[in-house]
Design an enzyme around this catalytic site. Structure first.
Site, PDB file in Angstrom:
ATOM      1  N   LYS A   1     -12.804  -1.415   7.217  1.00 18.00           N
ATOM      2  CA  LYS A   1     -12.118  -2.335   8.122  1.00 18.00           C
ATOM      3  C   LYS A   1     -12.748  -2.200   9.515  1.00 18.00           C
ATOM      4  O   LYS A   1     -13.488  -3.067   9.937  1.00 18.00           O
ATOM      5  CB  LYS A   1     -10.620  -2.036   8.209  1.00 18.00           C
ATOM      6  CG  LYS A   1      -9.960  -1.612   6.913  1.00 18.00           C
ATOM      7  CD  LYS A   1      -9.795  -2.700   5.890  1.00 18.00           C
ATOM      8  CE  LYS A   1      -8.932  -2.211   4.735  1.00 18.00           C
ATOM      9  NZ  LYS A   1      -8.799  -3.211   3.681  1.00 18.00           N
TER      10      LYS A   1
ATOM     11  N   ASP B   1      -1.774   6.866   6.202  1.00 17.05           N
ATOM     12  CA  ASP B   1      -2.855   5.997   5.733  1.00 17.05           C
ATOM     13  C   ASP B   1      -3.129   5.019   6.868  1.00 17.05           C
ATOM     14  O   ASP B   1      -2.366   4.074   7.079  1.00 17.05           O
ATOM     15  CB  ASP B   1      -2.434   5.263   4.465  1.00 17.05           C
ATOM     16  CG  ASP B   1      -3.500   4.269   3.988  1.00 17.05           C
ATOM     17  OD1 ASP B   1      -4.548   4.137   4.666  1.00 17.05           O
ATOM     18  OD2 ASP B   1      -3.277   3.631   2.942  1.00 17.05           O
TER      19      ASP B   1
ATOM     20  N   TRP C   1       0.817  -1.218   0.000  1.00 19.32           N
ATOM     21  CA  TRP C   1       0.000   0.000   0.000  1.00 19.32           C
ATOM     22  C   TRP C   1       0.851   1.269   0.000  1.00 19.32           C
ATOM     23  O   TRP C   1       0.489   2.263  -0.650  1.00 19.32           O
ATOM     24  CB  TRP C   1      -1.012  -0.032   1.149  1.00 19.32           C
ATOM     25  CG  TRP C   1      -2.039  -1.088   0.887  1.00 19.32           C
ATOM     26  CD1 TRP C   1      -2.149  -2.299   1.502  1.00 19.32           C
ATOM     27  CD2 TRP C   1      -3.069  -1.054  -0.128  1.00 19.32           C
ATOM     28  NE1 TRP C   1      -3.188  -3.020   0.943  1.00 19.32           N
ATOM     29  CE2 TRP C   1      -3.766  -2.287  -0.052  1.00 19.32           C
ATOM     30  CE3 TRP C   1      -3.468  -0.122  -1.090  1.00 19.32           C
ATOM     31  CZ2 TRP C   1      -4.839  -2.605  -0.898  1.00 19.32           C
ATOM     32  CZ3 TRP C   1      -4.530  -0.425  -1.934  1.00 19.32           C
ATOM     33  CH2 TRP C   1      -5.199  -1.650  -1.830  1.00 19.32           C
TER      34      TRP C   1
END
Lengths: 362, 362
Positions: free
Chosen positions: A197, A173, A102
């Protein structure tokens, strides 16, 4: 039917209590005669829902007054572009800490908007199995900001600390460990996270940004990508993802009922310890590549020593209602995601199965 | 409690049958033991839901094979930027038909990306109460595309025809009359619409685009804004708004059960006729500014001759469970939105109330 435990990396398990509330209120929110899905975002009812969601999130995280909270769309991947478009502010470049999948994607997108994208630190040398020691980071004091990924969902690598970047604004992030532990927001310039999430349904992205960083958007930035405009419009410059905001609000109340982030963290530590213990005591039947201090409490990647057993493992787990534990196609192996809403019983069921499976096939 | 009728312009009323299905499946979709909100977008279950939604939409609208169907985020306002970033293709400029609030906003945003934005036709001269006669449109044959808004949600002006733009691709913001009548998709280069009127919950945007227009995105366009990348990833370049797609899919099935778009259109004609009739036969107690051939079947704006009665009107309507009929703050007055999911009974209840109110206060 015995309970189902869903180890998906996201969209992921939600608290059962929240789903029951959503179900109960589906056709009639608080006597309004309307589903939340049917409400005008400018109506009294939804304005109340949105304001309360923000208020609760601010209370849970202790968000200082000089930070804006935005409810946006498009996921973290949209933020990969939106952050540089807003935060470059004509500065030299951006520093990144590269800890895997990511981080790399965020970096790649940033190159579209910044002349200089620097890797301040990377763990590529050992296959992204750790977080580089902060002492060795090469931070450019002139960088517009430093970006890092606090939890690599794919690799299962989590930062055990918040970096100290001095005067350089820190951007994080936090998609996959948002609300999983207390965090000192005042140390960040900007935090973002997709909801799917620990927060709520996919389709909602939360951005927490320090006010003084706003207002210097790059020319040619779409209006919807301008944090300042979104902040001035209370995230209602256009119609926001109303239903997702409502569900997130219910999750925030659930977090409060659990005792807040400290209590949540304790449970997450316990769950993760149990699962890693099960891997580490399997005499090599299962292995986790991540170095111990950096093992994620949210996403636990592990491999079977004998890859030929992968398919049986997934199939037998599924027969025991242990779902979605197959690893990402990039990494292979297994990955059990154990976000806030995964009960301890789910982890117990998984470790019990893992032990049985190892006994049977070992 | 007597039934509630919700005339919100969006987010708006959804079919009761759909809400009941969503409620029933909230904790366990088709025996999976999971809520749709909890499913991995890459899992078997959700892949099936998304594929079926697209298939049903294609069947309902008769979408030709050379068109891509995208499930995106960000609403029509995001498309105001995304369309020029993708469809300018280095061409001279963009033509717009200006019919009011939403056309103007689309045009304003396009100016960020195009050197030349031309008004091919406008109804500003008579206060945006009609659609300019096609014969008088000044279309530049070199324009990258012509953009129009098939239904102005604020002004209540709807196109009774699909424009003929020859070789210039036709782009339509169909947000507020999407799925309200049959439409020949093959006449369009691109159609877009936010979901929160006739499709489903806010947070989903549908784009239908002819394949040959893809692949010439402007430099500096965020990856998430590239239609081609979204198309190649089947709208799953990142996590899509899964729950909103699921609800939209249930609405598509509902449209099919109603008999498809022809049957839906007949009901919409009937509902709109009843409401405008009630305005036109009120001896001036109520007035609608829009010229008859261009009156929207979806959004019916009307004013009370005596503005001082506005507040009482809204209050008394609300007491009869006729909700969210206050006009947009820009226009004032009233606006009753009667999308597909508004039953005829709702319109009857409203017209009945309007007659009573006029009698009592006239």
């Amino acid at each position: 039917m015995s309970p189902v435990f869903n180890f998906s990396a996201g969209p992921a398990v939600l608290p059962r209590e929240v789903l029951l509330e959503v179900q109960k209120e589906m056709l009639d929110w608080h006597g309004s005669g309307m589903s939340v899905m049917e409400m005008s975002h400018r109506g009294r009812e939804f304005m109340h829902i949105a304001a309360e969601a923000e208020e609760d999130l601010r209370a849970i995280m202790g968000i200082p007054k000089n930070y804006k909270v935005l409810f946006l769309q498009g996921g973290a991947t949209t933020q990969f572009a939106m952050v540089p478009m807003n935060l470059l502010r004509g500065r030299g470049g951006i520093d990144f800490v590269d800890t895997g999948h990511w981080s790399k994607l965020a970096m790649k997108e940033a190159r579209k908007f910044a002349d200089t994208v620097r890797v301040a630190a990377s763990s590529e040398d050992r296959g992204y199995t750790y977080v580089p020691a902060e002492a060795n980071w090469q931070i450019d004091p002139k960088a517009a900001y430093l970006h890092y990924t606090s939890n690599e969902t794919l690799g299962g690598v989590e930062f055990p600390f918040v970096p100290n970047t001095g005067e350089v604004p820190l951007v994080c992030d936090m998609s996959s460990n948002f609300l999983s532990r207390p965090v000192d927001v005042s140390r960040f310039g900007l935090i973002y996270g997709g909801a799917q999430k620990n927060i709520g349904p996919a389709g909602l992205t939360i951005v927490i940004v320090r006010e003084d960083l706003l207002g210097q958007v790059a020319p040619g930035t779409p209006t919807m990508f301008d944090y300042k405009i979104q902040a001035e419009g209370d995230s209602m410059y256009n119609t926001p993802p109303t239903f997702a905001i409502y569900v997130a609000g219910l999750v925030f109340k659930w977090v409060q009922r659990q005792g807040g982030l400290k209590a949540i963290e304790q449970r997450n530590i316990e769950k993760a310890a149990m699962l890693y213990e099960s891997v580490d005591t399997s005499n090599g039947f299962y292995t986790c590549p991540v170095e111990k201090p950096f093992r994620s409490r949210m996403n636990v990647p592990f491999k079977l020593a004998d890859e030929n057993l992968d398919e049986s493992f997934i199939k037998e787990a599924s027969a025991r209602n242990l779902l979605q534990i197959k690893g990402h196609r990039v990494t292979g192996g297994m990955r059990a995601s154990i976000y806030n809403a995964m009960p301890l019983e789910g982890v117990k069921a998984l470790t019990g199965f893992m032990q049985d499976f190892a006994k049977h096939h070992g």
